[in-house]
Write a protein that holds these residues in place. Structure first.
Motif, mmCIF file in Angstrom:
data_model
loop_
_atom_site.group_PDB
_atom_site.id
_atom_site.type_symbol
_atom_site.label_atom_id
_atom_site.label_comp_id
_atom_site.label_asym_id
_atom_site.label_seq_id
_atom_site.Cartn_x
_atom_site.Cartn_y
_atom_site.Cartn_z
ATOM 1 N N PHE A 1 2.021 -3.533 -2.019
ATOM 2 C CA PHE A 1 1.254 -2.477 -1.391
ATOM 3 C C PHE A 1 0.815 -1.464 -2.439
ATOM 4 O O PHE A 1 1.572 -1.117 -3.356
ATOM 5 C CB PHE A 1 2.085 -1.770 -0.317
ATOM 6 C CG PHE A 1 2.341 -2.588 0.910
ATOM 7 C CD1 PHE A 1 1.288 -3.009 1.706
ATOM 8 C CD2 PHE A 1 3.633 -2.937 1.271
ATOM 9 C CE1 PHE A 1 1.516 -3.756 2.846
ATOM 10 C CE2 PHE A 1 3.867 -3.687 2.404
ATOM 11 C CZ PHE A 1 2.811 -4.105 3.199
ATOM 12 N N SER A 2 -0.401 -0.977 -2.282
ATOM 13 C CA SER A 2 -0.878 0.106 -3.142
ATOM 14 C C SER A 2 -0.240 1.412 -2.693
ATOM 15 O O SER A 2 0.355 1.499 -1.604
ATOM 16 C CB SER A 2 -2.401 0.210 -3.052
ATOM 17 O OG SER A 2 -2.793 0.637 -1.751
ATOM 18 N N GLY A 3 -0.377 2.450 -3.539
ATOM 19 C CA GLY A 3 0.152 3.751 -3.169
ATOM 20 C C GLY A 3 -0.483 4.265 -1.886
ATOM 21 O O GLY A 3 0.195 4.873 -1.036
ATOM 22 N N GLU A 4 -1.769 3.994 -1.713
ATOM 23 C CA GLU A 4 -2.467 4.429 -0.507
ATOM 24 C C GLU A 4 -1.932 3.706 0.723
ATOM 25 O O GLU A 4 -1.768 4.309 1.795
ATOM 26 C CB GLU A 4 -3.970 4.165 -0.658
ATOM 27 C CG GLU A 4 -4.800 4.627 0.532
ATOM 28 C CD GLU A 4 -6.283 4.400 0.311
ATOM 29 O OE1 GLU A 4 -6.917 3.778 1.179
ATOM 30 O OE2 GLU A 4 -6.790 4.842 -0.744
ATOM 31 N N GLN A 5 -1.662 2.409 0.582
ATOM 32 C CA GLN A 5 -1.121 1.647 1.713
ATOM 33 C C GLN A 5 0.291 2.092 2.059
ATOM 34 O O GLN A 5 0.654 2.168 3.239
ATOM 35 C CB GLN A 5 -1.153 0.152 1.392
ATOM 36 C CG GLN A 5 -2.550 -0.449 1.389
ATOM 37 C CD GLN A 5 -2.544 -1.879 0.914
ATOM 38 O OE1 GLN A 5 -1.860 -2.230 -0.061
ATOM 39 N NE2 GLN A 5 -3.296 -2.733 1.594
ATOM 40 N N ILE A 6 1.101 2.390 1.048
ATOM 41 C CA ILE A 6 2.459 2.881 1.309
ATOM 42 C C ILE A 6 2.403 4.189 2.089
ATOM 43 O O ILE A 6 3.181 4.412 3.024
ATOM 44 C CB ILE A 6 3.235 3.060 -0.013
ATOM 45 C CG1 ILE A 6 3.527 1.677 -0.625
ATOM 46 C CG2 ILE A 6 4.534 3.837 0.221
ATOM 47 C CD1 ILE A 6 4.170 1.730 -1.990
ATOM 48 N N GLU A 7 1.452 5.053 1.724
ATOM 49 C CA GLU A 7 1.302 6.302 2.463
ATOM 50 C C GLU A 7 0.800 6.039 3.883
ATOM 51 O O GLU A 7 1.287 6.632 4.854
ATOM 52 C CB GLU A 7 0.336 7.236 1.744
ATOM 53 C CG GLU A 7 0.166 8.577 2.450
ATOM 54 C CD GLU A 7 -0.745 9.529 1.693
ATOM 55 O OE1 GLU A 7 -0.968 10.648 2.188
ATOM 56 O OE2 GLU A 7 -1.250 9.149 0.615
ATOM 57 N N ARG A 8 -0.170 5.136 4.022
ATOM 58 C CA ARG A 8 -0.738 4.835 5.338
ATOM 59 C C ARG A 8 0.334 4.308 6.304
ATOM 60 O O ARG A 8 0.379 4.686 7.471
ATOM 61 C CB ARG A 8 -1.867 3.798 5.195
ATOM 62 C CG ARG A 8 -2.497 3.388 6.538
ATOM 63 C CD ARG A 8 -3.508 2.269 6.345
ATOM 64 N NE ARG A 8 -4.723 2.702 5.692
ATOM 65 C CZ ARG A 8 -5.794 3.169 6.318
ATOM 66 N NH1 ARG A 8 -5.800 3.287 7.643
ATOM 67 N NH2 ARG A 8 -6.859 3.513 5.638
ATOM 68 N N TYR A 9 1.188 3.422 5.810
ATOM 69 C CA TYR A 9 2.166 2.770 6.671
ATOM 70 C C TYR A 9 3.563 3.373 6.527
ATOM 71 O O TYR A 9 4.557 2.754 6.922
ATOM 72 C CB TYR A 9 2.210 1.270 6.372
ATOM 73 C CG TYR A 9 0.858 0.598 6.451
ATOM 74 C CD1 TYR A 9 0.090 0.684 7.612
ATOM 75 C CD2 TYR A 9 0.341 -0.096 5.365
ATOM 76 C CE1 TYR A 9 -1.156 0.080 7.686
ATOM 77 C CE2 TYR A 9 -0.907 -0.704 5.434
ATOM 78 C CZ TYR A 9 -1.658 -0.613 6.585
ATOM 79 O OH TYR A 9 -2.893 -1.206 6.653
ATOM 80 N N SER A 10 3.642 4.580 5.979
ATOM 81 C CA SER A 10 4.949 5.175 5.656
ATOM 82 C C SER A 10 5.853 5.327 6.871
ATOM 83 O O SER A 10 7.072 5.147 6.775
ATOM 84 C CB SER A 10 4.757 6.533 4.979
ATOM 85 O OG SER A 10 4.070 7.442 5.837
#
Length: 271
Positions: free
Chosen positions: A3-12
């Motif tokens: 996961f990208s950093g953006e995806q980790i934030e999105r699905y946090s």
């Protein structure tokens, strides 16, 4: 998958759940789900599955957006009137979550195309509004060994059941479609718009639970609710060994279609 950093934030908020975590989110992102019907039930189902990051969402619906749809079909907006529902839905999903691969089928779900369409999906969701297609979805999924979620709404009421291979199917409970015009459609009897959101959200939760392997699914249980009284109850059901499609001596071994009655004011389509 990484996961990208953006995806980790999105699905946090999923990743923070002990029952989901990174591994569960990976399963969601690798999931392939087909939603049949982009109307009242399909709208919240699609929005929540897209928001959750389901990797591939298939949408099949042969209808176009009508002004009367907007009271409950929240994935469609006023400027979408006259647009194919699958296109309107895809546009909103793309805006909500570009991670999701959306596959559209602007056609009816029929006995001729059912097996081909459901073949590549992990889970099927019934978001339709008429009995013949609900039985067709059930039969196709049972014969193909596909898990699916059944859902139905009318007036202030809703019901849903999840089927996995080997558990009770829709025909185990309701043997065959009622004769045409015996049960009113929501165009005839009406439906409180928010009911579609209530039931569709439950169906979306069942999909995510299935993909992540979390919790207990609504297998061998029919969840029914009446929002007028805000009363929910779960009815235990059993696999019917005399079921015509999943029983010990099935009489239904190929797909058949029956006359359709739909929840539309002006058209005769099955989504």
């Amino acid at each position: 998958m990484n996961f990208s950093g953006e995806q980790i934030e999105r699905y946090s908020r999923h990743i923070l759940l002990q029952e989901v975590g990174v591994e569960g989110q990976e399963k969601i992102s690798n999931g392939k789900v087909l939603v049949i019907g982009a109307g009242g039930l399909g709208s919240p189902i699609l929005l929540y599955l897209a928001a959750a990051g389901v990797g591939t969402l298939g949408i099949i619906d042969g209808d176009v957006v009508d002004l009367s749809n907007l009271q409950r079909q929240v994935i469609h907006f006023t400027p979408d009137v006259g647009k194919p529902k699958v296109i309107s839905a895809k546009e909103k999903i793309n805006q909500l979550n570009p991670d999701v691969n959306v596959i559209t089928y602007h056609q009816l779900f029929t006995a001729e195309n059912a097996f081909e369409i459901i073949r590549d999906y992990d889970f099927i969701v019934d978001g339709t509004d008429n009995f013949p297609v609900k039985f067709l979805i059930n039969d196709a999924c049972v014969l193909a060994g596909k898990p699916f979620s059944h859902g139905g709404i009318l007036r202030f009421e809703g019901q849903t059941l999840t089927h996995l291979p080997g558990t009770a199917c829709y025909r185990c409970i309701f043997n065959s479609p009622p004769p045409p015009d015996v049960v009113p459609t929501c165009a005839q009897a009406g439906v409180l718009g928010a009911i579609a959101g209530m039931l569709g959200t439950i169906q979306a939760a069942e999909v995510l639970k299935y993909l992540t392997g979390t919790g207990n699914l609504l297998t061998n249980r029919l969840l029914v609710f009446n929002a007028k009284e805000m009363n929910f109850r779960t009815i235990k059901v059993e696999k019917n060994h005399k079921c015509p499609v999943c029983g010990e001596q099935p009489s239904i071994t190929e797909l058949i279609e029956t006359e359709q009655a739909v929840c539309e004011l002006k058209t005769k389509k099955n989504q």
